[in-house]
Design a protein around this motif. Structure first.
Motif, PDB file in Angstrom:
ATOM      1  N   LEU A  17      34.108 -65.674 -40.688  1.00  0.00           N
ATOM      2  CA  LEU A  17      33.039 -64.909 -41.345  1.00  0.00           C
ATOM      3  C   LEU A  17      33.459 -63.466 -41.637  1.00  0.00           C
ATOM      4  O   LEU A  17      33.051 -62.893 -42.645  1.00  0.00           O
ATOM      5  CB  LEU A  17      31.768 -64.917 -40.497  1.00  0.00           C
ATOM      6  N   ASP A  18      34.270 -62.907 -40.759  1.00  0.00           N
ATOM      7  CA  ASP A  18      34.702 -61.519 -40.953  1.00  0.00           C
ATOM      8  C   ASP A  18      35.574 -61.347 -42.204  1.00  0.00           C
ATOM      9  O   ASP A  18      35.684 -60.249 -42.734  1.00  0.00           O
ATOM     10  CB  ASP A  18      35.486 -61.024 -39.731  1.00  0.00           C
ATOM     11  N   ASN A  19      36.170 -62.443 -42.667  1.00  0.00           N
ATOM     12  CA  ASN A  19      37.053 -62.360 -43.836  1.00  0.00           C
ATOM     13  C   ASN A  19      36.326 -62.615 -45.151  1.00  0.00           C
ATOM     14  O   ASN A  19      36.930 -62.500 -46.215  1.00  0.00           O
ATOM     15  CB  ASN A  19      38.204 -63.351 -43.698  1.00  0.00           C
ATOM     16  N   LEU A  20      35.039 -62.981 -45.089  1.00  0.00           N
ATOM     17  CA  LEU A  20      34.283 -63.265 -46.307  1.00  0.00           C
ATOM     18  C   LEU A  20      33.701 -61.986 -46.891  1.00  0.00           C
ATOM     19  O   LEU A  20      33.460 -61.005 -46.177  1.00  0.00           O
ATOM     20  CB  LEU A  20      33.149 -64.251 -46.002  1.00  0.00           C
ATOM     21  N   THR A  21      33.460 -61.996 -48.180  1.00  0.00           N
ATOM     22  CA  THR A  21      32.856 -60.834 -48.836  1.00  0.00           C
ATOM     23  C   THR A  21      31.397 -60.704 -48.399  1.00  0.00           C
ATOM     24  O   THR A  21      30.785 -61.647 -47.867  1.00  0.00           O
ATOM     25  CB  THR A  21      32.885 -60.989 -50.369  1.00  0.00           C
ATOM     26  N   GLU A  22      30.846 -59.550 -48.640  1.00  0.00           N
ATOM     27  CA  GLU A  22      29.435 -59.300 -48.322  1.00  0.00           C
ATOM     28  C   GLU A  22      28.541 -60.268 -49.097  1.00  0.00           C
ATOM     29  O   GLU A  22      27.557 -60.783 -48.559  1.00  0.00           O
ATOM     30  CB  GLU A  22      29.069 -57.850 -48.646  1.00  0.00           C
ATOM     31  N   LYS A  23      28.893 -60.528 -50.353  1.00  0.00           N
ATOM     32  CA  LYS A  23      28.100 -61.468 -51.159  1.00  0.00           C
ATOM     33  C   LYS A  23      28.148 -62.875 -50.572  1.00  0.00           C
ATOM     34  O   LYS A  23      27.147 -63.583 -50.557  1.00  0.00           O
ATOM     35  CB  LYS A  23      28.584 -61.476 -52.607  1.00  0.00           C
ATOM     36  N   ALA A  24      29.309 -63.290 -50.096  1.00  0.00           N
ATOM     37  CA  ALA A  24      29.442 -64.617 -49.483  1.00  0.00           C
ATOM     38  C   ALA A  24      28.607 -64.689 -48.203  1.00  0.00           C
ATOM     39  O   ALA A  24      27.913 -65.687 -47.958  1.00  0.00           O
ATOM     40  CB  ALA A  24      30.903 -64.923 -49.185  1.00  0.00           C
ATOM     41  N   LEU A  62      25.958 -62.975 -47.553  1.00  0.00           N
ATOM     42  CA  LEU A  62      24.560 -62.994 -47.967  1.00  0.00           C
ATOM     43  C   LEU A  62      24.143 -64.413 -48.370  1.00  0.00           C
ATOM     44  O   LEU A  62      23.053 -64.866 -48.022  1.00  0.00           O
ATOM     45  CB  LEU A  62      24.333 -62.023 -49.133  1.00  0.00           C
ATOM     46  N   GLN A  63      25.020 -65.117 -49.080  1.00  0.00           N
ATOM     47  CA  GLN A  63      24.704 -66.498 -49.461  1.00  0.00           C
ATOM     48  C   GLN A  63      24.581 -67.395 -48.226  1.00  0.00           C
ATOM     49  O   GLN A  63      23.730 -68.285 -48.184  1.00  0.00           O
ATOM     50  CB  GLN A  63      25.759 -67.045 -50.425  1.00  0.00           C
ATOM     51  N   ILE A  64      25.405 -67.144 -47.223  1.00  0.00           N
ATOM     52  CA  ILE A  64      25.297 -67.898 -45.974  1.00  0.00           C
ATOM     53  C   ILE A  64      23.947 -67.632 -45.319  1.00  0.00           C
ATOM     54  O   ILE A  64      23.281 -68.562 -44.842  1.00  0.00           O
ATOM     55  CB  ILE A  64      26.465 -67.558 -45.028  1.00  0.00           C
ATOM     56  N   GLN A  65      23.522 -66.373 -45.307  1.00  0.00           N
ATOM     57  CA  GLN A  65      22.191 -66.037 -44.771  1.00  0.00           C
ATOM     58  C   GLN A  65      21.106 -66.779 -45.552  1.00  0.00           C
ATOM     59  O   GLN A  65      20.155 -67.290 -44.959  1.00  0.00           O
ATOM     60  CB  GLN A  65      21.934 -64.538 -44.859  1.00  0.00           C
ATOM     61  N   ASN A  66      21.223 -66.815 -46.858  1.00  0.00           N
ATOM     62  CA  ASN A  66      20.238 -67.508 -47.689  1.00  0.00           C
ATOM     63  C   ASN A  66      20.191 -68.997 -47.368  1.00  0.00           C
ATOM     64  O   ASN A  66      19.112 -69.589 -47.271  1.00  0.00           O
ATOM     65  CB  ASN A  66      20.551 -67.300 -49.177  1.00  0.00           C
ATOM     66  N   ILE A  67      21.362 -69.598 -47.203  1.00  0.00           N
ATOM     67  CA  ILE A  67      21.427 -71.026 -46.855  1.00  0.00           C
ATOM     68  C   ILE A  67      20.793 -71.261 -45.487  1.00  0.00           C
ATOM     69  O   ILE A  67      20.010 -72.203 -45.310  1.00  0.00           O
ATOM     70  CB  ILE A  67      22.884 -71.527 -46.891  1.00  0.00           C
ATOM     71  N   ARG A  68      21.109 -70.426 -44.531  1.00  0.00           N
ATOM     72  CA  ARG A  68      20.531 -70.579 -43.184  1.00  0.00           C
ATOM     73  C   ARG A  68      19.014 -70.434 -43.225  1.00  0.00           C
ATOM     74  O   ARG A  68      18.296 -71.175 -42.545  1.00  0.00           O
ATOM     75  CB  ARG A  68      21.150 -69.566 -42.228  1.00  0.00           C
TER      76      ARG A  68
END
Length: 67
Positions: free
Chosen positions: A16-23, A25-31
Motif C-alpha cells: 500500500l505504501d507504494n501506491l499513489t494517493e489516487k490508488a 483513495l480507490q481502495i478506500q472507496n472499494i472498502r
C-alpha cells in the motif's frame, strides 16, 4: 513483525505504501462499498426473517378461522 500492508489486485500483491494517493483513495472507496453491501445484506436478512414470521402468523390466523 512488519507493519507493511499488502493488497491483492487481480492476483498480484501490492504494498500500500507504494501506491499513489489516487490508488489508495480507490481502495478506500472499494472498502466503503464492501461495507455498505454487507450492511444491506444484513438488513435484507432481517427483513426476510421478519417477512417469514409475518407469513407464518398469517397462515396460523387463516387456519384458525377456516370453515
Amino acid at each position: 513483525m512488519s507493519d507493511t500492508q499488502i493488497i491483492t489486485i487481480d492476483g498480484i500483491d501490492y504494498n500500500l505504501d507504494n501506491l499513489t494517493e489516487k490508488a489508495r483513495l480507490q481502495i478506500q472507496n472499494i472498502r466503503f462499498c464492501d461495507q455498505q453491501i454487507r450492511q444491506l445484506q444484513n438488513e435484507w436478512a432481517i427483513a426476510d426473517t421478519a417477512r417469514l414470521g409475518y407469513a407464518n402468523a398469517l397462515r396460523r390466523e387463516v387456519e384458525k378461522h377456516k370453515i
